[in-house]
Design a protein around this motif. Structure first.
Motif, PDB file in Angstrom:
ATOM      1  N   ARG A  89       0.836  -1.206   0.000  1.00 39.14           N
ATOM      2  CA  ARG A  89       0.000   0.000   0.000  1.00 39.14           C
ATOM      3  C   ARG A  89       0.870   1.254   0.000  1.00 39.14           C
ATOM      4  O   ARG A  89       1.942   1.271   0.572  1.00 39.14           O
ATOM      5  CB  ARG A  89      -0.902   0.033   1.221  1.00 39.14           C
ATOM      6  CG  ARG A  89      -1.873  -1.107   1.263  1.00 39.14           C
ATOM      7  CD  ARG A  89      -2.675  -1.122   2.535  1.00 39.14           C
ATOM      8  NE  ARG A  89      -3.477  -2.324   2.597  1.00 39.14           N
ATOM      9  CZ  ARG A  89      -4.768  -2.337   2.857  1.00 39.14           C
ATOM     10  NH1 ARG A  89      -5.409  -1.226   3.094  1.00 39.14           N
ATOM     11  NH2 ARG A  89      -5.424  -3.475   2.894  1.00 39.14           N
ATOM     12  N   SER A  91      -0.010   5.603   0.379  1.00 40.03           N
ATOM     13  CA  SER A  91      -1.033   6.638   0.520  1.00 40.03           C
ATOM     14  C   SER A  91      -0.361   7.988   0.760  1.00 40.03           C
ATOM     15  O   SER A  91       0.698   8.070   1.374  1.00 40.03           O
ATOM     16  CB  SER A  91      -1.988   6.308   1.671  1.00 40.03           C
ATOM     17  OG  SER A  91      -1.299   6.294   2.895  1.00 40.03           O
ATOM     18  N   GLY A  98      -4.602   7.081  -2.640  1.00 39.97           N
ATOM     19  CA  GLY A  98      -4.102   5.822  -2.106  1.00 39.97           C
ATOM     20  C   GLY A  98      -4.033   4.760  -3.178  1.00 39.97           C
ATOM     21  O   GLY A  98      -4.863   4.718  -4.082  1.00 39.97           O
TER      22      GLY A  98
END
Length: 126
Positions: A89, A91, A98
């Motif tokens: 991930r 962001s 994101g």
């Protein structure tokens, strides 16, 4: 934490219980944050290798306003332990953006990938 799960099927009262212990720890090394953990079966056995059910590791850090993290999960309860579920991930709160990549990886291959992006609705206004 002690968690008690009930197995599927018909078992005598004690065999139907599947107690497990979940453990994790976290910390920081240099600019990296980490978390590792495991889930083990809480039952008497002489086969210690059969106790772990799953393992996970996560590492992350901030780079130029982006929070970046990667996590791998391995299911040791599976018939064969030949892959890991991977979650990457990124962001950026300033950009309100994101990105997430989900994959299953094993034996030097990547057999499933999904890339998801999230952004504010105002981003679509021209």
């Amino acid at each position: 934490m002690l968690q008690v799960n009930v197995r599927d099927g018909t078992f005598s009262p004690l065999e139907g219980l599947d107690p497990s212990i979940k453990w994790s720890t976290s910390g920081s090394v240099s600019d990296f944050d980490y978390e590792v953990g495991c889930d083990v079966t809480a039952r008497a056995t002489t086969d210690v290798a059969s106790l772990p059910k799953s393992l996970f590791a996560k590492v992350g850090r901030n780079v130029a306003g982006w929070g970046i993290s990667a996590r791998a999960d391995v299911d040791l309860d599976a018939d064969s332990v030949d892959h890991a579920d991977v979650d990457v991930r990124a962001s950026n709160d300033d950009l309100d953006l994101g990105l997430k990549m989900l994959a299953t990886a094993g034996k030097s291959f990547l057999n499933e990938t999904a890339i998801l992006a999230s952004f504010p609705a105002s981003f679509l206004i021209f």
